[in-house]
Design a protein around this motif. Structure first.
Motif, PDB file in Angstrom:
ATOM      1  N   PHE A 183      -5.150   5.230  -0.754  1.00 40.30           N
ATOM      2  CA  PHE A 183      -4.017   4.651  -0.359  1.00 40.30           C
ATOM      3  C   PHE A 183      -2.977   4.413  -1.499  1.00 40.30           C
ATOM      4  O   PHE A 183      -1.660   4.610  -1.466  1.00 40.30           O
ATOM      5  N   LYS A 184      -3.574   4.002  -2.899  1.00 43.12           N
ATOM      6  CA  LYS A 184      -2.759   3.990  -4.159  1.00 43.12           C
ATOM      7  C   LYS A 184      -1.878   5.316  -4.363  1.00 43.12           C
ATOM      8  O   LYS A 184      -0.753   5.407  -4.921  1.00 43.12           O
ATOM      9  N   GLU A 185      -2.596   6.317  -4.057  1.00 41.21           N
ATOM     10  CA  GLU A 185      -2.333   7.720  -4.424  1.00 41.21           C
ATOM     11  C   GLU A 185      -1.154   8.203  -3.471  1.00 41.21           C
ATOM     12  O   GLU A 185      -0.345   8.596  -3.879  1.00 41.21           O
ATOM     13  N   ALA A 186      -1.184   7.576  -2.110  1.00 37.52           N
ATOM     14  CA  ALA A 186      -0.248   7.967  -1.241  1.00 37.52           C
ATOM     15  C   ALA A 186       1.011   7.081  -1.275  1.00 37.52           C
ATOM     16  O   ALA A 186       2.150   7.657  -0.973  1.00 37.52           O
ATOM     17  N   PHE A 187       0.856   5.740  -1.764  1.00 36.44           N
ATOM     18  CA  PHE A 187       1.849   4.900  -1.909  1.00 36.44           C
ATOM     19  C   PHE A 187       1.810   4.159  -3.310  1.00 36.44           C
ATOM     20  O   PHE A 187       1.289   2.968  -3.501  1.00 36.44           O
ATOM     21  N   PRO A 188       2.181   4.921  -4.472  1.00 34.34           N
ATOM     22  CA  PRO A 188       1.958   4.409  -5.619  1.00 34.34           C
ATOM     23  C   PRO A 188       2.975   3.172  -5.852  1.00 34.34           C
ATOM     24  O   PRO A 188       2.606   2.367  -6.876  1.00 34.34           O
ATOM     25  N   ASN A 189       3.662   3.153  -5.282  1.00 32.42           N
ATOM     26  CA  ASN A 189       4.666   1.731  -5.348  1.00 32.42           C
ATOM     27  C   ASN A 189       4.169   0.441  -4.786  1.00 32.42           C
ATOM     28  O   ASN A 189       4.636  -0.502  -4.806  1.00 32.42           O
ATOM     29  N   ALA A 190       3.302   0.668  -3.791  1.00 33.23           N
ATOM     30  CA  ALA A 190       2.527  -0.407  -3.128  1.00 33.23           C
ATOM     31  C   ALA A 190       2.151  -1.646  -3.952  1.00 33.23           C
ATOM     32  O   ALA A 190       1.099  -1.110  -4.862  1.00 33.23           O
ATOM     33  N   LYS A 191       2.571  -2.744  -4.033  1.00 35.82           N
ATOM     34  CA  LYS A 191       1.977  -3.502  -5.118  1.00 35.82           C
ATOM     35  C   LYS A 191       1.038  -4.483  -4.269  1.00 35.82           C
ATOM     36  O   LYS A 191       0.294  -5.235  -4.845  1.00 35.82           O
ATOM     37  N   HIS A 244       6.606  -0.729  10.367  1.00 33.35           N
ATOM     38  CA  HIS A 244       6.926   0.041   9.331  1.00 33.35           C
ATOM     39  C   HIS A 244       5.973   0.119   7.940  1.00 33.35           C
ATOM     40  O   HIS A 244       6.208  -0.154   6.929  1.00 33.35           O
ATOM     41  N   LEU A 245       4.516  -0.438   8.535  1.00 36.71           N
ATOM     42  CA  LEU A 245       3.662  -0.771   7.413  1.00 36.71           C
ATOM     43  C   LEU A 245       2.763   0.190   7.453  1.00 36.71           C
ATOM     44  O   LEU A 245       1.814   0.566   8.374  1.00 36.71           O
ATOM     45  N   PRO A 246       2.720   0.891   6.219  1.00 34.46           N
ATOM     46  CA  PRO A 246       1.450   1.923   6.070  1.00 34.46           C
ATOM     47  C   PRO A 246       0.174   1.439   6.176  1.00 34.46           C
ATOM     48  O   PRO A 246      -0.098   0.335   5.650  1.00 34.46           O
ATOM     49  N   THR A 247      -0.477   1.964   7.199  1.00 35.01           N
ATOM     50  CA  THR A 247      -1.874   1.353   7.301  1.00 35.01           C
ATOM     51  C   THR A 247      -3.115   2.382   7.328  1.00 35.01           C
ATOM     52  O   THR A 247      -3.050   3.633   7.746  1.00 35.01           O
ATOM     53  N   MET A 248      -4.201   1.805   6.916  1.00 38.80           N
ATOM     54  CA  MET A 248      -5.272   2.710   6.446  1.00 38.80           C
ATOM     55  C   MET A 248      -6.440   2.217   7.330  1.00 38.80           C
ATOM     56  O   MET A 248      -6.572   0.845   7.440  1.00 38.80           O
ATOM     57  N   TYR A 249      -6.997   3.080   8.253  1.00 37.19           N
ATOM     58  CA  TYR A 249      -8.151   2.900   9.246  1.00 37.19           C
ATOM     59  C   TYR A 249      -9.075   3.395   8.869  1.00 37.19           C
ATOM     60  O   TYR A 249      -9.395   4.066   7.976  1.00 37.19           O
ATOM     61  N   GLU A 250     -10.373   2.849   9.358  1.00 39.30           N
ATOM     62  CA  GLU A 250     -11.886   3.264   9.222  1.00 39.30           C
ATOM     63  C   GLU A 250     -12.217   4.319  10.089  1.00 39.30           C
ATOM     64  O   GLU A 250     -13.155   5.090   9.841  1.00 39.30           O
ATOM     65  N   HIS A 251     -11.493   4.521  11.378  1.00 39.57           N
ATOM     66  CA  HIS A 251     -11.939   5.517  12.352  1.00 39.57           C
ATOM     67  C   HIS A 251     -10.922   6.363  12.761  1.00 39.57           C
ATOM     68  O   HIS A 251      -9.720   6.099  12.609  1.00 39.57           O
TER      69      HIS A 251
END
Length: 262
Positions: free
Chosen positions: A151-159, A239-246
Motif C-alpha cells: 500500500f505504501k509503495e502504491a500510495f507513498p503520500n498516504a499518511k 475515492h478511498l484507495p482500499t486494500m482487500y484480503e480476497h
C-alpha cells in the motif's frame, strides 16, 4: 459422533457414489451455518459434496442458516441449528463457529474456514484440536505487513490509513492487533474503523472522511465477504484507495468499473 466417524461419513462417498448399484443409500443430514449468504462459498461447498458423491435430495439433505436473514442473534440461530440434530454442522468464520461450539459439545462442527482457531478459542491447538471441532484455518493476518508495505509503495503520500473490521466478529480483534504491530514497524499511522456488520457501512465510510483517512484496509470477515459489492462501491464513492484480503473484492471492483481481472 466422534472425529473418526465424521471421517467415515465423508469417506463413505466412495461407497455411495452416484451410479453404484446396491442397497438404498442412507440420507445424510448436514447443517450449514454462516453470518450471511456468500454464494461463491456455498457453490464451492456444494461442488465438494457432489465430488464426494453426495447429491442433494438423493443421499443428502442440507439445511442452510444465515444469521443476517433470520433476524436473530448468532447464539439463537446456533441453538435452532442444534434442535434440528444434524449429523454435522458446517460453519463459516469465528462469528458462527463460537456460538455453535457453545450450543453443542456432541455434534461435530467443521469450520470452513476460521481465522486463527487457536487464538479464537475454538481449539486448543492445530495438531490436537480435541473436542467436537475441526476444520480449515485462515491465517490472512500473516500478510498484513506485506499489504501495508505494498500500500505504501502504491500510495507513498498516504499518511493515515484505516483498518475496517466487523465489531461483531471477535476474531477481528486479533487481526487488528497484528495489523497495528505491522503498522508500527512500517511507521504507518493506522486507525481502527469498527462497524456492526454491514448495516451501518454508509455511516462508517462517512467517518473515514471525518478522520481524514488516505486509505483503507479491510480486515477479513465472512459478513464483509457477503457484502463486498457494497463495500467496494462505497470505497469508490469516497475515492478511498482500499486494500482487500480476497480476490473476490477486486473482481467486484473491476466489474463495477467495466474492467477485468487477470
Amino acid at each position: 459422533m466422534r472425529r473418526r466417524e465424521v471421517v467415515a461419513l465423508l469417506g463413505s462417498a466412495a461407497v455411495f457414489a452416484p451410479g453404484v448399484e446396491g442397497k438404498a443409500q442412507p440420507r445424510r443430514n448436514i447443517a450449514y451455518l454462516a453470518p450471511a449468504r456468500t454464494q461463491h462459498l456455498i457453490d464451492a461447498f456444494q461442488k465438494g459434496l457432489r465430488d464426494l458423491g453426495y447429491v442433494e435430495g438423493r443421499n443428502l439433505t442440507t439445511d442452510y442458516f444465515f444469521v443476517s436473514e433470520r433476524g436473530q442473534t448468532p447464539e439463537a440461530t446456533a441453538a435452532d441449528v442444534v434442535t434440528r440434530a444434524p449429523e454435522v454442522i458446517v460453519v463459516v468464520g469465528v462469528a458462527t463457529a463460537t456460538p455453535a461450539m457453545r450450543a453443542t459439545t456432541t455434534i461435530p462442527i467443521v469450520f470452513a474456514p476460521a481465522g486463527d482457531p487457536v487464538r479464537s478459542g475454538l481449539v486448543p491447538s492445530l495438531s490436537s484440536p480435541g473436542g467436537n471441532l475441526t476444520g480449515v484455518s485462515l491465517y490472512a493476518s500473516e500478510l498484513n505487513e506485506k499489504r501495508l508495505e505494498v500500500f505504501k509503495e502504491a500510495f507513498p503520500n498516504a499518511k493515515r490509513v484505516g483498518a475496517l473490521r466487523n465489531g461483531d466478529n471477535f476474531a477481528g480483534l486479533g487481526y487488528w492487533d497484528d495489523l497495528r504491530l505491522a503498522a508500527e514497524h512500517l511507521r504507518v499511522d493506522i486507525r481502527p474503523i469498527v462497524t456492526k456488520g454491514v448495516s451501518d457501512l454508509a455511516a462508517t465510510f462517512t467517518d473515514t472522511t471525518a478522520q481524514g483517512l488516505d486509505g483503507l484496509i479491510v480486515i477479513t470477515d465472512a459478513e464483509f465477504d457477503a457484502g463486498r459489492e457494497r463495500i467496494v462501491r462505497l470505497a469508490a464513492e469516497y475515492h478511498l484507495p482500499t486494500m482487500y484480503e480476497h480476490r473476490a473484492f477486486v473482481e467486484v471492483g473491476f466489474e463495477q468499473l467495466g474492467g477485468e481481472v487477470i
